[in-house]
Design an enzyme around this catalytic site. Structure first.
Site, PDB file in Angstrom:
ATOM      1  N   GLU A 179     -70.269 -77.190  67.160  1.00 28.91           N
ATOM      2  CA  GLU A 179     -71.656 -76.804  66.896  1.00 28.91           C
ATOM      3  C   GLU A 179     -72.604 -77.615  67.778  1.00 28.91           C
ATOM      4  O   GLU A 179     -73.572 -77.080  68.322  1.00 28.91           O
ATOM      5  CB  GLU A 179     -72.006 -77.031  65.421  1.00 28.91           C
ATOM      6  N   CYS A 218     -70.347 -80.180  59.635  1.00 30.30           N
ATOM      7  CA  CYS A 218     -70.430 -81.488  58.985  1.00 30.30           C
ATOM      8  C   CYS A 218     -71.904 -81.849  58.765  1.00 30.30           C
ATOM      9  O   CYS A 218     -72.808 -81.100  59.152  1.00 30.30           O
ATOM     10  CB  CYS A 218     -69.739 -82.548  59.845  1.00 30.30           C
ATOM     11  N   HIS A 227     -68.665 -82.247  68.221  1.00 29.76           N
ATOM     12  CA  HIS A 227     -68.259 -81.075  67.457  1.00 29.76           C
ATOM     13  C   HIS A 227     -68.664 -79.795  68.187  1.00 29.76           C
ATOM     14  O   HIS A 227     -69.574 -79.797  69.028  1.00 29.76           O
ATOM     15  CB  HIS A 227     -68.877 -81.112  66.072  1.00 29.76           C
TER      16      HIS A 227
END
Length: 159
Positions: A80, A106, A78
């Site tokens: 992040e 998430c 992801h």
């Protein structure tokens, strides 16, 4: 056109970063900022040296896995995660930083954000992961949904 505020400025940059994404489902960008300085950026895609979903297809699509579930069944990281990893690779202290992201993190990213000491998350779109929202808010990390105002010039493709 007026001068953008800091949150708007960094959120617009997340959209530029997201354009590097190699994910077939969703293009996400993240920017880590401290004291109005960009520390690291990240977008979602396969690890370095691994075939991109753009080239070999999406395992999650093939298996019919809904968004927000079974994160381990994906070849990508992801946005992040990639931003946090880039900061770590370069020895950049992100304790107390703000993470700007086009999408709410998430559960896996939320746990990383909490343990990395990131103090604030600013996101634009929601994500189908209620546990992530509960966990990150319970941790004391400030979470803010950002909305571009209707009268802002967003440079064409920005929402």
């Amino acid at each position: 056109m007026g001068r953008p505020g800091w949150d708007e400025y960094f959120m617009e940059i997340t959209h530029l970063v997201a354009k590097r994404s190699t994910c077939l489902r969703r293009q996400v960008g993240a920017v880590l900022v401290k004291e109005k300085n960009i520390l690291a950026t990240g977008y979602n895609g396969a690890p370095s040296g691994i075939s991109h979903c753009l080239d070999v297809g999406c395992l999650r699509e093939e298996m019919g896995i809904p968004s927000g579930q079974r994160h381990e069944l994906c070849r990508g990281l992801h946005a992040e995660q990639n931003a946090i990893i880039q900061a770590a690779r370069h020895g950049t202290n992100i304790d107390g930083a703000t993470l700007y992201s086009t999408t709410m993190p998430c559960i896996i990213c939320s746990k990383m954000i909490i343990n990395a000491g990131i103090g604030r998350v600013v996101y634009e779109e929601g994500y189908a992961d209620e546990l992530a929202t509960e966990l990150i808010r319970a941790s004391g990390v400030v979470v803010e949904k950002f909305a571009f105002s209707a009268n802002q010039d967003q440079g064409g493709e920005l929402p």
